[in-house]
Design a protein around this motif. Sequence first.
Motif, short mmCIF file in Angstrom:
data_model
loop_
_atom_site.label_atom_id
_atom_site.label_comp_id
_atom_site.label_asym_id
_atom_site.label_seq_id
_atom_site.Cartn_x
_atom_site.Cartn_y
_atom_site.Cartn_z
N HIS A 81 0.84 -1.21 0.00
CA HIS A 81 0.00 0.00 0.00
C HIS A 81 0.87 1.27 0.00
O HIS A 81 0.56 2.25 -0.67
CB HIS A 81 -0.93 0.01 1.21
N GLU B 84 -7.95 2.57 -2.32
CA GLU B 84 -6.76 1.88 -1.79
C GLU B 84 -7.09 0.46 -1.30
O GLU B 84 -6.24 -0.42 -1.38
CB GLU B 84 -6.09 2.71 -0.70
N HIS C 23 2.78 10.08 5.99
CA HIS C 23 2.07 8.84 5.66
C HIS C 23 3.00 7.62 5.79
O HIS C 23 2.64 6.60 6.38
CB HIS C 23 1.51 8.93 4.23
N HIS D 125 2.66 4.42 8.67
CA HIS D 125 2.55 2.97 8.43
C HIS D 125 3.74 2.21 9.02
O HIS D 125 3.56 1.07 9.47
CB HIS D 125 2.40 2.70 6.93
NI NI Z 1 -2.10 4.71 4.07
#
Ligand code: NI
Length: 160
Positions: free
Chosen positions: A50, A78, A143, A147
């Motif tokens: 992702h 997504e 971002h 993650h």
């Molecule tokens: Ni994300």
Amino acid sequence: MPTKLEIQKQIAKLGDLPKILQEAVDGLNDEQLDTTYREGGWRIRQVVHHIMDSHVHGYIRMKFTLTEENPTLKPYDENVWAKQKDGSENPVEDSILVLQGLHKRWADWLNSLIDENVWKRPSLHLEEGEMSFWDLLKDYAEHGEHHVKQILGLREKMNW
Ligand code: NI
């Protein structure tokens, strides 16, 4: 508008992402990579893929924002992308390799921009509204970090 230092900090964070992501998944076996980072969430493997799906968009979105007048940023689903075979079953190295090249180009390019006005350049995000070139940099730098924290959080919880 951000200071030069703030900009440099976010570009550096963006540039470091492939390395900290690689470290975050280092030593995990397939079973561990196929564990969800939280109940009902994506598996670690999907999170890694992702990040690549998202950051390919990020690079293109920033390119359009710099080279076109107030472009509309194309959205993508997504979750549907994360269910594709390449986004859910392939080795994580596939995406990390792309990210290594992509983030090098991305950070080198951003570091080469001298005109301070570029950071104000607008684009239109269909869910978030108007986003500046600076907003995009900050969002994508954060971002990746977000993650990576999910992966590290699971490793800590599972004692891996
Ligand atoms: Ni994300």
